[in-house]
Motif scaffolding. Sequence first.
Motif, PDB file in Angstrom:
ATOM      1  N   THR A 105      12.402   7.399   2.313  1.00 34.25           N
ATOM      2  CA  THR A 105      12.719   8.327   1.220  1.00 34.25           C
ATOM      3  C   THR A 105      12.721   9.791   1.668  1.00 34.25           C
ATOM      4  N   HIS A 106      11.753  10.166   2.505  1.00 35.88           N
ATOM      5  CA  HIS A 106      11.712  11.576   2.915  1.00 35.88           C
ATOM      6  C   HIS A 106      10.812  11.747   4.128  1.00 35.88           C
ATOM      7  N   ASN A 107      10.964  12.919   4.712  1.00 34.69           N
ATOM      8  CA  ASN A 107      10.282  13.176   5.978  1.00 34.69           C
ATOM      9  C   ASN A 107       8.900  13.778   5.749  1.00 34.69           C
ATOM     10  N   GLY A 111      12.373  17.729  -6.306  1.00 35.96           N
ATOM     11  CA  GLY A 111      10.999  18.199  -6.141  1.00 35.96           C
ATOM     12  C   GLY A 111      10.393  17.804  -4.813  1.00 35.96           C
ATOM     13  N   GLU A 112       9.076  17.877  -4.738  1.00 33.83           N
ATOM     14  CA  GLU A 112       8.217  17.436  -3.643  1.00 33.83           C
ATOM     15  C   GLU A 112       8.220  18.310  -2.383  1.00 33.83           C
ATOM     16  N   HIS A 113       9.319  19.000  -2.071  1.00 33.38           N
ATOM     17  CA  HIS A 113       9.364  19.782  -0.835  1.00 33.38           C
ATOM     18  C   HIS A 113       9.063  21.265  -1.053  1.00 33.38           C
ATOM     19  N   ALA A 173       9.518   7.303  -4.917  1.00 34.92           N
ATOM     20  CA  ALA A 173       8.533   7.957  -4.042  1.00 34.92           C
ATOM     21  C   ALA A 173       7.899   9.144  -4.758  1.00 34.92           C
ATOM     22  N   ASP A 174       7.893  10.317  -4.121  1.00 27.72           N
ATOM     23  CA  ASP A 174       7.206  11.487  -4.681  1.00 27.72           C
ATOM     24  C   ASP A 174       8.130  12.355  -5.540  1.00 27.72           C
ATOM     25  N   SER A 175       9.174  11.750  -6.098  1.00 31.51           N
ATOM     26  CA  SER A 175      10.113  12.517  -6.935  1.00 31.51           C
ATOM     27  C   SER A 175       9.379  13.194  -8.088  1.00 31.51           C
ATOM     28  N   GLY A 190       0.830  -1.207   0.000  1.00 23.96           N
ATOM     29  CA  GLY A 190       0.000   0.000   0.000  1.00 23.96           C
ATOM     30  C   GLY A 190       0.862   1.253   0.000  1.00 23.96           C
ATOM     31  N   HIS A 191       0.414   2.267  -0.744  1.00 24.15           N
ATOM     32  CA  HIS A 191       1.067   3.575  -0.813  1.00 24.15           C
ATOM     33  C   HIS A 191       2.538   3.431  -1.223  1.00 24.15           C
ATOM     34  N   ALA A 192       3.481   3.805  -0.384  1.00 24.10           N
ATOM     35  CA  ALA A 192       4.896   3.761  -0.774  1.00 24.10           C
ATOM     36  C   ALA A 192       5.624   2.583  -0.138  1.00 24.10           C
ATOM     37  N   HIS A 202       4.849  12.583   6.600  1.00 25.07           N
ATOM     38  CA  HIS A 202       4.295  11.652   7.589  1.00 25.07           C
ATOM     39  C   HIS A 202       3.686  10.401   6.978  1.00 25.07           C
ATOM     40  N   ASP A 203       3.560  10.351   5.632  1.00 28.53           N
ATOM     41  CA  ASP A 203       3.110   9.120   4.984  1.00 28.53           C
ATOM     42  C   ASP A 203       4.291   8.260   4.537  1.00 28.53           C
ATOM     43  N   HIS A 204       5.506   8.736   4.803  1.00 27.28           N
ATOM     44  CA  HIS A 204       6.703   7.987   4.415  1.00 27.28           C
ATOM     45  C   HIS A 204       7.570   7.653   5.630  1.00 27.28           C
ATOM     46  N   PHE A 205       7.688   8.576   6.547  1.00 30.37           N
ATOM     47  CA  PHE A 205       8.368   8.297   7.818  1.00 30.37           C
ATOM     48  C   PHE A 205       7.258   8.191   8.866  1.00 30.37           C
TER      49      PHE A 205
HETATM   50 FE   LIG Z   1       3.892  10.873  -0.350  1.00 32.24          FE
END
Ligand SMILES: [Fe+2]
Length: 583
Positions: free
Chosen positions: A304-306, A376-378, A401-403, A258-260, A308-311
């Motif tokens: 991958t990144h901070n 990107g993403e941030h 991830a969200d790249s 699910g998700h990432a 809240h859906d990844h960490f």
């Molecule tokens: Fe995400």
Amino acid sequence: MSSNSLYRLGNSTAVEPLVNKWAAWSHVVSPVPYSLHLLHYQLKLMQSYLDDPSLHADACRNPKLRSGRFVNVPKERADEVMHLMQTTIANQGDNLVFAESITGFHNFLVREAKGQSLDPYYEKAPAVLRGYIELMYDYYNRPTVRFFESLLYQSPYYHKNIQSLRLSLHTHDDERPFVMSTPRLDESDQIDWRVPFESPEVDNLFRLDCAPKPLDYIRELLRLSESDDAALLPLLSADTAPQYERWEGSDVRVRYFGHACALIEWNGVSILTDPYIGVTPSRGGVERLSYSDLPPRIDYVLITHNHHDHFCLESLLRLRHRIGCLVVPRSFGFFYGDISLKVLATKAGFRNVVEVDSLDSIELPGMEIIAVPFMGEHADLPHSKTAYVVRAGAEQILFAADSDCLDQQMYGHIRRLLGPITTVFLGMECVGAPLSWSCGPFFPVKPDPGHEKSRRYKGCDSARAMRLLEEVGANRIYVYAMGMEPWFEHLLGLAYTEDARQIVESNKLIAKAREMGFIEAKRLFGKYDVHLSIQGSKDRVFYESVSEACEQPVAAHASQGSATGAAPALEAKQDLEDHFTFD
Ligand SMILES: [Fe+2]
Ligand SMILES: [Fe+2]
């Protein structure tokens, strides 16, 4: 159930970490973000709710506002929110003063410091900041305040005594309110276990997932008595847990949770990306994989990144005792929001945390994990992030991830260095939240509305995604990290319709990839297994035991002529170095 029964956590039992009754994510754990978030978000939100609880209740019934700043608490319980606000102001006063000082001093510094030495400003800093900060300029003489994060976890601004684990039974997927906007008030059928996240007792609770224990043991661990059994017993199960079956096949198996979150298994090694694992609601729901589908030992977890859906601390803490090594992106600490996940995870009880920067690699038996740039993403903020290439034999898989493919030439450089990356997992949340959504409290001055609108936390649309795929030489694309599974609703509050841009764009990419003859092009949902047959020999690979590899420092990619040590890759790296060297 007999008195000899052994119990584990039930299939529908979620254990949500809380900080002062708010769902724990990095911005409410790390002291600087927590103080700013408390002052500028949580307290303001609670006050807004108390001013008009009905308005908040109405807004929460609108799915489009699910991730907005609205407290999802019925107005009949407003006094409990009032109590939480009052106790917060009374008990976390230090954090509020600290936050006011950060914003005030930063604004003062920007007004005063124009390029002259910053030495005199240390004495002018508010007492609460002294010793925790270093002042610096960027190359345009714009001053900023850098914090010594590790010191702050030993300061009055970090409170382990407000950390707890909330055990609750889940009947439906969507019953948890959005994580940022709604405090978890006490409920008679839930258990709030006051325990610091770092405590080994946390692992003892979660070991029940693999090794059930008698009821007395669990009561004692949670500091409960028999009178609490009415709440405790529904959260436990005396049934045998479904058995995890180790993957022994010759193919690489990538199992989507699910998700990432994906589990890569091959050659006896297990790697899990961005774990958030759904529990199974007691009334059913979308079929899913859960904690019992994970190996008892997960060699590497890759973050991958901070966001809240990844960490996700909820799953990370639950899996902590199973994780050999937690791999996180390197932070630079120049901006308050560039939180060190390494420091945070260590303070949350993880013992083996490795921070990686682009092209750092971790060698494994027949495999390699290579950190690669994540653009990107941030919303153009320099917060930490990394994508990963996982190599198994000659097969290379990118977890992006969200790249956002802001410049495909970067992927061209990566391909020249690593060779073709034939399988890509890519997020396509191409609309994204606005600049202030999660990072608003970091801004000493409220962002301009135009900037707010144009700078978003977003990934690739179909055109950018296709450029990425072409550049790396992909022939399989899996669109993931879309927040579509119902067990992500409380984390992301995304309510897609068929005409949502994210869905339209990902459909477009998939259709185009199929037209181009990709082996597989698919948007993932729920659960899915990808099998990749391995081309080429494993013989050229440097072997070592996984447990040793976990303890090893990360190597710069190709610096030891290691796993991808084929001559063309090394030559390509030399070319890149020559290109970027200047006198
Ligand atoms: Fe995400
Ligand atoms: Fe993200």
